[in-house]
Design a protein around this motif. Structure first.
Motif, mmCIF file in Angstrom:
data_model
loop_
_atom_site.group_PDB
_atom_site.id
_atom_site.type_symbol
_atom_site.label_atom_id
_atom_site.label_comp_id
_atom_site.label_asym_id
_atom_site.label_seq_id
_atom_site.Cartn_x
_atom_site.Cartn_y
_atom_site.Cartn_z
ATOM 1 N N PHE A 128 0.872 -1.171 0.000
ATOM 2 C CA PHE A 128 0.000 0.000 0.000
ATOM 3 C C PHE A 128 0.906 1.216 0.000
ATOM 4 C CE2 PHE A 128 -3.184 3.062 1.209
ATOM 5 C CZ PHE A 128 -4.334 2.576 0.585
ATOM 6 N N ASN A 129 0.924 1.935 -1.118
ATOM 7 C CA ASN A 129 1.930 2.980 -1.283
ATOM 8 C C ASN A 129 1.442 4.350 -0.813
ATOM 9 O OD1 ASN A 129 0.365 4.102 -3.377
ATOM 10 N ND2 ASN A 129 1.556 3.096 -4.980
ATOM 11 N N ASN A 189 0.718 6.858 -2.461
ATOM 12 C CA ASN A 189 -0.287 7.458 -3.343
ATOM 13 C C ASN A 189 -1.680 6.882 -3.110
ATOM 14 O OD1 ASN A 189 1.658 9.063 -4.694
ATOM 15 N ND2 ASN A 189 2.202 7.323 -6.010
ATOM 16 N N ASP A 190 -1.850 6.192 -1.992
ATOM 17 C CA ASP A 190 -3.135 5.564 -1.667
ATOM 18 C C ASP A 190 -3.546 4.542 -2.724
ATOM 19 O OD1 ASP A 190 -3.776 6.391 0.829
ATOM 20 O OD2 ASP A 190 -5.524 7.577 0.267
ATOM 21 N N GLU A 191 -2.581 3.769 -3.179
ATOM 22 C CA GLU A 191 -2.849 2.712 -4.139
ATOM 23 C C GLU A 191 -2.514 1.365 -3.510
ATOM 24 O OE1 GLU A 191 -1.671 5.082 -8.239
ATOM 25 O OE2 GLU A 191 -0.113 4.107 -7.049
ATOM 26 N N LEU A 192 -3.416 0.414 -3.673
ATOM 27 C CA LEU A 192 -3.167 -0.946 -3.218
ATOM 28 C C LEU A 192 -2.586 -1.743 -4.380
ATOM 29 C CD1 LEU A 192 -3.425 -3.148 -1.022
ATOM 30 C CD2 LEU A 192 -5.718 -3.622 -1.910
ATOM 31 N N LEU A 193 -1.368 -2.212 -4.208
ATOM 32 C CA LEU A 193 -0.703 -3.019 -5.221
ATOM 33 C C LEU A 193 -0.784 -4.481 -4.801
ATOM 34 C CD1 LEU A 193 2.491 -0.809 -5.700
ATOM 35 C CD2 LEU A 193 0.254 -0.567 -6.803
ATOM 36 N N MET A 194 -1.346 -5.319 -5.648
ATOM 37 C CA MET A 194 -1.569 -6.727 -5.330
ATOM 38 C C MET A 194 -0.776 -7.602 -6.289
ATOM 39 S SD MET A 194 -5.704 -6.427 -4.806
ATOM 40 C CE MET A 194 -5.824 -5.347 -6.245
ATOM 41 N N ARG A 242 -7.305 1.398 -7.018
ATOM 42 C CA ARG A 242 -7.581 2.680 -6.352
ATOM 43 C C ARG A 242 -9.038 2.806 -5.949
ATOM 44 N NH1 ARG A 242 -4.235 6.812 -6.232
ATOM 45 N NH2 ARG A 242 -5.966 8.283 -6.336
ATOM 46 N N ASP A 243 -9.825 1.736 -6.141
ATOM 47 C CA ASP A 243 -11.235 1.770 -5.769
ATOM 48 C C ASP A 243 -11.667 0.384 -5.307
ATOM 49 O OD1 ASP A 243 -12.361 0.225 -8.150
ATOM 50 O OD2 ASP A 243 -11.375 1.899 -9.156
ATOM 51 N N VAL A 244 -12.801 0.324 -4.646
ATOM 52 C CA VAL A 244 -13.249 -0.927 -4.044
ATOM 53 C C VAL A 244 -13.666 -1.951 -5.094
ATOM 54 C CG1 VAL A 244 -15.656 -0.166 -3.731
ATOM 55 C CG2 VAL A 244 -14.701 -1.930 -2.234
#
Length: 342
Positions: free
Chosen positions: A12-13, A15-20, A36-38
């Motif tokens: 989780f960076n 920039n509020d991005e979840l990288l999977m 970047r969204d649910v």
């Protein structure tokens, strides 16, 4: 997104991005998918880009945060929060850790909605997702220690599916025990079930063991009987997606076969999972929903059709192992023995 060094399943960076880490591409390629969204998070869980009961819960918590992070009012936050929870709760129904994480996020909203301004409540939700992740890492370490002590002298271990870092975000549950045993010089060999139809064992567990320098051999799922008959296995360690109050356990399809084989050959059979996997709201396996997935997963392998056209298939993703077949259930709180009364 390009690959990173190591194999952290999520990042989780700033920039509020979840990288999977896209687990469907392992071990050939380490590629991170950005969310970047649910809705993107829901799709990643449902499509098994990320999987493993504890990790699903962690990712879902971040998904809730992504669903509400741009809200400007409490009414808007409540609406988006409920939509996020509804979307996420439908992704993988068997994994109780998903609902544990969602309940943790719900508790934050219920406790703080009338106290905190919206921007602070959003920050609190973000912090809670990180807390759930950090707690899992600590729980994995404890499970590893308890499990290694319990299995002392069992130097040849078989495991099923993937229960390592790629499934939990820490060192893993069942695979965390194996890593701890290796670290302590207690392990000779790990036999890895391939785990059809997604091959989590052959692709993911083997990937982790190779990265850790742990000796292993991949075996077909139906080799367990011969391994037992030839005396090649001292213990079997598996994870869990949901454990009932009486100890009945839902885990990746094929687990029940392993447990019955272990009982026949007097081999120690252990389930490793965090306390959050124990669903104290249900009495037994009768109350555990079992996910059925697309028949195409069975009719195809590696994107190639292997069955005749027109073939039908039944694809249970999980099975149930009766509590009396389980020698121990190991959590971060210690070792439970049959009969289980959670």
């Amino acid at each position: 997104m390009k690959s990173m060094d190591g194999y952290s399943p999520i990042v989780f960076n700033d920039n509020d991005e979840l990288l999977m880490l896209n687990q469907l591409l392992l071990p050939k390629e380490k590629l991170y998918v950005k969310a970047r969204d649910v809705d993107s998070v829901c799709k990643a869980i449902k499509d098994m880009i990320v999987r493993g009961a504890p990790l699903i819960g962690i990712v879902a918590a971040f998904g809730v945060y992504l669903g509400v992070r741009e809200c400007a009012s409490k009414d808007e936050l409540l609406g988006r929060f409920n939509s996020a929870v509804e979307c996420l709760s439908k992704t993988r129904p068997t994994a109780v850790n998903l609902f544990y994480a969602l309940d943790r996020m719900k508790a934050v909203v219920e406790d703080k909605i009338d106290i905190l301004p919206v921007y602070k409540l959003i920050k609190k939700l973000r912090a809670t997702a990180f807390t759930i992740w950090e707690e899992q890492k600590q729980q994995d370490e404890k499970i590893g220690q308890f499990g290694a002590n319990f299995l002392k002298g069992k130097r040849r271990i078989l495991t099923h599916c993937n229960t390592g870092s790629l499934a939990t975000g820490g060192i893993g549950t069942a695979l965390g025990i194996i890593k701890t045993m290796h670290r302590n010089g207690m392990l000779d060999i790990v036999y890895v079930d391939e785990t059809r139809p997604y091959l989590q064992g052959a692709r993911l567990t083997a990937f982790e063991l190779k990265e850790e320098g742990i000796p292993f051999k991949i075996v077909t799922d139906n080799s367990c009987g011969m391994l037992a008959r030839y005396g090649l296995v001292d213990g079997v360690i598996v994870g869990a997606d949901r454990i009932a109050r009486n100890g009945d356990t839902a885990n990746k399809i094929g687990t029940y076969c392993l447990a019955t084989m272990c009982k026949r050959h007097n081999i120690t059979f252990v389930v490793a999972a965090p306390e959050s996997t124990i669903d104290r709201n249900i009495a037994s396996a009768e109350d555990i929903p079992i996910e059925e997935r697309s028949k195409t997963e069975v009719l195809n392998c590696g994107g190639v059709r292997i069955a005749p056209n027109g073939s039908e298939a039944l694809n249970f993703s999980f099975d149930i192992t009766d509590s009396e077949l389980i020698d121990a259930i190991i959590t971060e709180k210690g070792v439970y023995r049959y009969p289980y009364e959670f």
